[in-house]
Design a protein around this motif. Structure first.
Motif, PDB file in Angstrom:
ATOM      1  N   GLU A   1       0.822  -1.316   0.049  1.00 52.26           N
ATOM      2  CA  GLU A   1      -0.137  -0.139   0.007  1.00 52.26           C
ATOM      3  C   GLU A   1       0.946   1.391   0.069  1.00 52.26           C
ATOM      4  N   LEU A   2       1.859   1.324   0.571  1.00 50.57           N
ATOM      5  CA  LEU A   2       2.702   2.472   0.849  1.00 50.57           C
ATOM      6  C   LEU A   2       3.415   2.604  -0.454  1.00 50.57           C
ATOM      7  N   ARG A   3       3.975   1.593  -1.224  1.00 57.19           N
ATOM      8  CA  ARG A   3       4.374   1.646  -2.530  1.00 57.19           C
ATOM      9  C   ARG A   3       3.635   2.489  -3.478  1.00 57.19           C
ATOM     10  N   TRP A   4       2.581   1.992  -3.499  1.00 54.55           N
ATOM     11  CA  TRP A   4       1.378   2.546  -4.292  1.00 54.55           C
ATOM     12  C   TRP A   4       1.533   4.175  -4.455  1.00 54.55           C
ATOM     13  N   ASN A   5       1.586   4.806  -3.309  1.00 51.95           N
ATOM     14  CA  ASN A   5       1.594   6.250  -3.282  1.00 51.95           C
ATOM     15  C   ASN A   5       2.996   6.880  -3.099  1.00 51.95           C
ATOM     16  N   GLN A   6       4.103   5.807  -2.779  1.00 47.71           N
ATOM     17  CA  GLN A   6       5.385   6.319  -2.736  1.00 47.71           C
ATOM     18  C   GLN A   6       6.293   5.546  -3.308  1.00 47.71           C
ATOM     19  N   PRO A   7       6.489   5.382  -4.661  1.00 45.78           N
ATOM     20  CA  PRO A   7       7.299   4.389  -5.366  1.00 45.78           C
ATOM     21  C   PRO A   7       8.805   4.423  -5.028  1.00 45.78           C
ATOM     22  N   ASP A   8       9.170   5.799  -4.624  1.00 42.59           N
ATOM     23  CA  ASP A   8      10.636   6.065  -4.302  1.00 42.59           C
ATOM     24  C   ASP A   8      10.901   5.884  -2.860  1.00 42.59           C
TER      25      ASP A   8
END
Length: 250
Positions: free
Chosen positions: A83-90
């Motif tokens: 879920e975190l990756r979805w909005n923060q790919p970096d």
């Protein structure tokens, strides 16, 4: 759980940790504190004991580095990382766990390292060193716009979308605030070309340019933003939006 330095400073390193085990949580927190002192770094650090509170608060806190346990109640560390990756790919994700059996599954979210408990100080410090090589502090992109009485600088990450109505441009921010420059003497396309020539914003409608980093879900007719607000997608613009969305995500 406890949060430190509640006021977010965009130029400062931000770290979030989540572990449901108090002893492990305090040990990792202590090691991170020692690391920051040793490296003479200032950081905003937030500690969570449940992944639900992590996901809720970090949508706005947006850490550069996450240190996550994997085996936690209700939501595993890997599920939270997805879920975190979805909005923060970096974002840089470090797993700190007692279970080695999740190592292969963890690669799905591209963690920078997978460290087994008890956490070794040297291994964590080396991993944080590596994470910092991928973090650009104080370089978040921003835009400065003319407003009534002067100018306003806004970080692009805080902008959800830009709307154009009756020769007035409105910046809709993550906080709920709407900021508008004076009435335009040029069209919306020309304004975007002059002020936002990069790839951060894409026209999803004749009167709306969405921040592609704020898109949570895309269909052929609608965009759902990270704050659950919905925007229309014009049929003629769907392909361009999809291309930008896929480029950003993958």
């Amino acid at each position: 759980m406890a949060a430190e330095n509640n006021t977010m400073d965009e130029s400062m390193l931000r770290i979030a940790m989540c572990d449901d085990d108090k002893m492990d949580r305090e040990r990792v927190h202590g090691l991170v504190t020692d690391y920051l002192k040793e490296k003479n770094l200032h950081a905003q650090v937030k500690v969570f004991d449940h992944p639900d509170s992590l996901l809720e608060e970090c949508e706005h806190f947006r850490p550069h580095i996450y240190i996550l346990d994997i085996v936690m109640p209700m939501v595993s560390g890997i599920q939270a990382a997805r879920e975190l990756r979805w909005n923060q790919p970096d974002a840089q994700i470090i797993f700190a766990t007692s279970e080695s059996s999740y190592a292969l599954e963890s690669f799905d979210v591209n963690p920078i390292n997978y460290i087994l408990k008890p956490i070794d100080k040297e291994k964590l410090f080396a991993t944080l060193d590596l994470a910092l090589t991928h973090v650009s502090l104080g370089k978040e992109k921003s835009t400065t716009i003319k407003v009534r009485g002067g100018f306003r600088t806004i970080h692009l990450d805080d902008i959800l979308y830009i709307e154009y109505r009756n020769h007035v441009v409105s910046y809709h921010l993550d906080s709920g605030e709407i900021v508008s420059p004076p009435t335009l003497r040029i069209g919306f396309s020309e304004y975007l070309d002059e002020n936002h020539p990069g790839k951060e914003f894409v026209r999803c409608h004749e009167s709306i340019a969405v921040n592609i980093a704020a898109v949570d879900k895309l269909t052929k007719t609608d965009i759902t933003l990270r704050n659950n607000e919905n925007l229309p997608v014009s049929k003629s613009r769907y392909a361009e939006v999809m291309d930008s969305y896929m480029d950003y995500r993958f």
